[in-house]
Design a protein around this motif. Structure first.
Motif, PDB file in Angstrom:
ATOM      1  N   UNK A   1      14.488   0.476  11.561  1.00 32.02           N
ATOM      2  CA  UNK A   1      15.873   0.055  11.375  1.00 32.02           C
ATOM      3  C   UNK A   1      16.164  -1.253  12.108  1.00 32.02           C
ATOM      4  N   UNK A   2      15.655  -1.385  13.323  1.00 34.96           N
ATOM      5  CA  UNK A   2      15.977  -2.552  14.142  1.00 34.96           C
ATOM      6  C   UNK A   2      15.136  -3.785  13.835  1.00 34.96           C
ATOM      7  N   UNK A   3      13.902  -3.604  13.436  1.00 32.35           N
ATOM      8  CA  UNK A   3      12.987  -4.740  13.297  1.00 32.35           C
ATOM      9  C   UNK A   3      12.779  -5.236  11.871  1.00 32.35           C
ATOM     10  N   UNK A   4      12.929  -4.360  10.860  1.00 36.62           N
ATOM     11  CA  UNK A   4      12.557  -4.775   9.512  1.00 36.62           C
ATOM     12  C   UNK A   4      13.356  -5.985   9.036  1.00 36.62           C
ATOM     13  N   UNK A   5      14.639  -6.039   9.361  1.00 39.09           N
ATOM     14  CA  UNK A   5      15.429  -7.199   8.902  1.00 39.09           C
ATOM     15  C   UNK A   5      14.903  -8.487   9.510  1.00 39.09           C
ATOM     16  N   UNK A   6      14.450  -8.439  10.758  1.00 34.12           N
ATOM     17  CA  UNK A   6      13.894  -9.631  11.397  1.00 34.12           C
ATOM     18  C   UNK A   6      12.557 -10.007  10.768  1.00 34.12           C
ATOM     19  N   UNK A   7      11.753  -9.008  10.493  1.00 35.08           N
ATOM     20  CA  UNK A   7      10.456  -9.249   9.839  1.00 35.08           C
ATOM     21  C   UNK A   7      10.681  -9.911   8.486  1.00 35.08           C
ATOM     22  N   UNK A   8      11.630  -9.372   7.707  1.00 35.36           N
ATOM     23  CA  UNK A   8      11.888  -9.927   6.377  1.00 35.36           C
ATOM     24  C   UNK A   8      12.527 -11.308   6.451  1.00 35.36           C
ATOM     25  N   UNK A   9      13.369 -11.546   7.454  1.00 36.66           N
ATOM     26  CA  UNK A   9      13.929 -12.896   7.645  1.00 36.66           C
ATOM     27  C   UNK A   9      12.814 -13.895   7.959  1.00 36.66           C
ATOM     28  N   UNK A  10      11.910 -13.508   8.852  1.00 35.92           N
ATOM     29  CA  UNK A  10      10.782 -14.378   9.194  1.00 35.92           C
ATOM     30  C   UNK A  10       9.884 -14.598   7.986  1.00 35.92           C
ATOM     31  N   UNK A  11       9.678 -13.544   7.204  1.00 33.72           N
ATOM     32  CA  UNK A  11       8.865 -13.660   5.998  1.00 33.72           C
ATOM     33  C   UNK A  11       9.521 -14.615   5.006  1.00 33.72           C
ATOM     34  N   UNK A  12      10.824 -14.499   4.828  1.00 38.98           N
ATOM     35  CA  UNK A  12      11.530 -15.410   3.923  1.00 38.98           C
ATOM     36  C   UNK A  12      11.379 -16.860   4.384  1.00 38.98           C
ATOM     37  N   UNK A  13      11.501 -17.090   5.671  1.00 40.28           N
ATOM     38  CA  UNK A  13      11.320 -18.443   6.214  1.00 40.28           C
ATOM     39  C   UNK A  13       9.908 -18.953   5.947  1.00 40.28           C
TER      40      UNK A  13
ATOM     41  N   UNK B   1       9.972 -13.303  17.996  1.00 42.14           N
ATOM     42  CA  UNK B   1       9.449 -13.914  16.777  1.00 42.14           C
ATOM     43  C   UNK B   1       7.941 -14.101  16.884  1.00 42.14           C
ATOM     44  N   UNK B   2       7.478 -14.531  18.057  1.00 46.43           N
ATOM     45  CA  UNK B   2       6.038 -14.725  18.263  1.00 46.43           C
ATOM     46  C   UNK B   2       5.297 -13.393  18.116  1.00 46.43           C
ATOM     47  N   UNK B   3       5.872 -12.332  18.672  1.00 47.69           N
ATOM     48  CA  UNK B   3       5.254 -11.014  18.583  1.00 47.69           C
ATOM     49  C   UNK B   3       5.223 -10.505  17.141  1.00 47.69           C
ATOM     50  N   UNK B   4       6.194 -10.938  16.332  1.00 48.88           N
ATOM     51  CA  UNK B   4       6.294 -10.479  14.950  1.00 48.88           C
ATOM     52  C   UNK B   4       5.346 -11.190  14.003  1.00 48.88           C
ATOM     53  N   UNK B   5       4.746 -12.290  14.399  1.00 51.48           N
ATOM     54  CA  UNK B   5       3.988 -13.119  13.460  1.00 51.48           C
ATOM     55  C   UNK B   5       2.878 -12.346  12.754  1.00 51.48           C
ATOM     56  N   UNK B   6       2.161 -11.498  13.452  1.00 50.41           N
ATOM     57  CA  UNK B   6       1.097 -10.712  12.813  1.00 50.41           C
ATOM     58  C   UNK B   6       1.691  -9.705  11.830  1.00 50.41           C
ATOM     59  N   UNK B   7       2.775  -9.070  12.226  1.00 49.77           N
ATOM     60  CA  UNK B   7       3.420  -8.085  11.350  1.00 49.77           C
ATOM     61  C   UNK B   7       3.979  -8.773  10.107  1.00 49.77           C
ATOM     62  N   UNK B   8       4.528  -9.960  10.276  1.00 50.31           N
ATOM     63  CA  UNK B   8       5.059 -10.721   9.142  1.00 50.31           C
ATOM     64  C   UNK B   8       3.937 -11.036   8.154  1.00 50.31           C
ATOM     65  N   UNK B   9       2.781 -11.412   8.649  1.00 51.08           N
ATOM     66  CA  UNK B   9       1.658 -11.720   7.759  1.00 51.08           C
ATOM     67  C   UNK B   9       1.136 -10.468   7.058  1.00 51.08           C
ATOM     68  N   UNK B  10       1.176  -9.321   7.726  1.00 50.26           N
ATOM     69  CA  UNK B  10       0.780  -8.065   7.061  1.00 50.26           C
ATOM     70  C   UNK B  10       1.812  -7.696   5.999  1.00 50.26           C
ATOM     71  N   UNK B  11       3.089  -7.919   6.291  1.00 48.32           N
ATOM     72  CA  UNK B  11       4.139  -7.674   5.297  1.00 48.32           C
ATOM     73  C   UNK B  11       3.934  -8.588   4.097  1.00 48.32           C
ATOM     74  N   UNK B  12       3.608  -9.834   4.345  1.00 56.50           N
ATOM     75  CA  UNK B  12       3.341 -10.786   3.271  1.00 56.50           C
ATOM     76  C   UNK B  12       2.218 -10.279   2.373  1.00 56.50           C
ATOM     77  N   UNK B  13       1.135  -9.842   2.972  1.00 53.91           N
ATOM     78  CA  UNK B  13      -0.001  -9.350   2.187  1.00 53.91           C
ATOM     79  C   UNK B  13       0.396  -8.135   1.347  1.00 53.91           C
ATOM     80  N   UNK B  14       1.115  -7.193   1.958  1.00 57.73           N
ATOM     81  CA  UNK B  14       1.532  -5.985   1.234  1.00 57.73           C
ATOM     82  C   UNK B  14       2.467  -6.332   0.080  1.00 57.73           C
TER      83      UNK B  14
END
Length: 102
Positions: free
Chosen positions: A44-56, A3-16
């Motif tokens: 396939x493996x990470x996008x659902x986690x990224x989107x779950x973190x983004x939703x949170x 989750x910590x490693x995903x934080x930057x990717x989650x914020x880029x997903x948010x911006x997009x």
């Protein structure tokens, strides 16, 4: 990826996805993955986690979930969380569009 490693990717997903919402458009998992530099098995493996973190993150900000804008390229269907959610997916998408209308 933790989750910590995903934080930057989650914020880029948010911006997009904010840009997509402002344009009143939806995006596919593949399109979002491309914007984030993720493809293949990682997509396939990470996008659902990224989107779950983004939703949170959206919930913590008292916003509608931007993850509602992401759909399957082949079927056009939303992710499992929205198929089984307590609100109709199309209503959530419209609410996201209204929230980010410029």
């Amino acid at each position: 990826m933790t989750k910590k490693d995903r934080s930057e990717v989650v914020q880029r997903a948010r911006a997009a996805l904010i840009v997509a919402a402002m344009r009143r458009s939806i995006v596919t998992y593949k399109e979002l993955g491309k914007a984030l530099g993720i493809d293949g098995i990682a997509l396939r493996n990470e996008m659902r986690h990224i989107l779950d973190d983004l939703s949170s993150d959206c919930i913590a900000r008292d916003e509608r979930s931007l993850a509602a804008l992401v759909v399957n390229q082949t079927t056009g269907a939303p992710g499992q969380g929205f198929q089984d959610g307590d609100r109709p997916w199309h209503a959530e998408v419209q609410a996201v569009f209204r929230q980010w209308a410029s």
